[in-house]
Design a protein around this motif. Sequence first.
Motif, PDB file in Angstrom:
ATOM      1  N   GLN A  12       0.819  -1.212   0.000  1.00 37.13           N
ATOM      2  CA  GLN A  12       0.000   0.000   0.000  1.00 37.13           C
ATOM      3  C   GLN A  12       0.858   1.269   0.000  1.00 37.13           C
ATOM      4  O   GLN A  12       0.341   2.372   0.018  1.00 37.13           O
ATOM      5  N   GLY A  13       2.171   1.073   0.031  1.00 35.25           N
ATOM      6  CA  GLY A  13       3.060   2.218  -0.097  1.00 35.25           C
ATOM      7  C   GLY A  13       3.084   3.141   1.111  1.00 35.25           C
ATOM      8  O   GLY A  13       3.237   4.351   0.979  1.00 35.25           O
ATOM      9  N   LEU A  14       2.949   2.564   2.298  1.00 39.70           N
ATOM     10  CA  LEU A  14       3.094   3.378   3.509  1.00 39.70           C
ATOM     11  C   LEU A  14       4.509   3.962   3.499  1.00 39.70           C
ATOM     12  O   LEU A  14       5.466   3.262   3.213  1.00 39.70           O
ATOM     13  N   ASN A  15       4.653   5.262   3.790  1.00 41.56           N
ATOM     14  CA  ASN A  15       5.964   5.915   3.662  1.00 41.56           C
ATOM     15  C   ASN A  15       6.890   5.650   4.827  1.00 41.56           C
ATOM     16  O   ASN A  15       8.111   5.725   4.688  1.00 41.56           O
ATOM     17  N   GLY A  16       6.323   5.388   5.996  1.00 42.30           N
ATOM     18  CA  GLY A  16       7.185   5.159   7.135  1.00 42.30           C
ATOM     19  C   GLY A  16       6.397   4.645   8.321  1.00 42.30           C
ATOM     20  O   GLY A  16       5.172   4.752   8.374  1.00 42.30           O
ATOM     21  N   PHE A  17       7.130   4.052   9.272  1.00 41.56           N
ATOM     22  CA  PHE A  17       6.512   3.515  10.484  1.00 41.56           C
ATOM     23  C   PHE A  17       7.420   3.809  11.657  1.00 41.56           C
ATOM     24  O   PHE A  17       8.637   3.719  11.544  1.00 41.56           O
ATOM     25  N   ILE A  18       6.831   4.183  12.768  1.00 42.08           N
ATOM     26  CA  ILE A  18       7.612   4.388  13.987  1.00 42.08           C
ATOM     27  C   ILE A  18       6.895   3.686  15.136  1.00 42.08           C
ATOM     28  O   ILE A  18       5.676   3.804  15.287  1.00 42.08           O
ATOM     29  N   GLN A  19       7.651   2.900  15.885  1.00 44.24           N
ATOM     30  CA  GLN A  19       7.057   2.113  16.972  1.00 44.24           C
ATOM     31  C   GLN A  19       7.050   2.909  18.263  1.00 44.24           C
ATOM     32  O   GLN A  19       8.024   3.556  18.622  1.00 44.24           O
ATOM     33  N   LYS A  20       5.902   2.872  18.963  1.00 45.75           N
ATOM     34  CA  LYS A  20       5.800   3.514  20.272  1.00 45.75           C
ATOM     35  C   LYS A  20       6.296   2.545  21.330  1.00 45.75           C
ATOM     36  O   LYS A  20       6.106   1.349  21.174  1.00 45.75           O
TER      37      LYS A  20
END
Length: 109
Positions: free
Chosen positions: A78-86
């Motif tokens: 889906q082309g998510l640009n980035g992810f950051i984990q909490k």
Amino acid sequence: GLLRAGGFSVDLAENGRIAVDKFRAAPGRYQAVLLDLTMPNGDGEEAFREIRRIQPHAAVLMMSGFSPQHVLDRFSGQGLNGFIQKPFLARDLMDALRKVVESSPERPA
């Protein structure tokens, strides 16, 4: 105030529905959208899909307490640009956002 301190101007939305409405009203105003996977009133996944419908090149950074693998699998293709984990440090959020902004295609003027 965290992102403002990092040189970003910020528009807050209490939930996914409001985020989508604000984006729809002025998509060209936003360089990137930061979503939480678990938000009231339409989760992050729903908001992500809506925002991409409005603006296919919208740069979206997703945050979540889930594992990166879980999220990346869920958004595969889906082309998510980035992810950051909490939980994350302010510095990590800045870096992730800058990366997303820099990697997004130039919008036509």
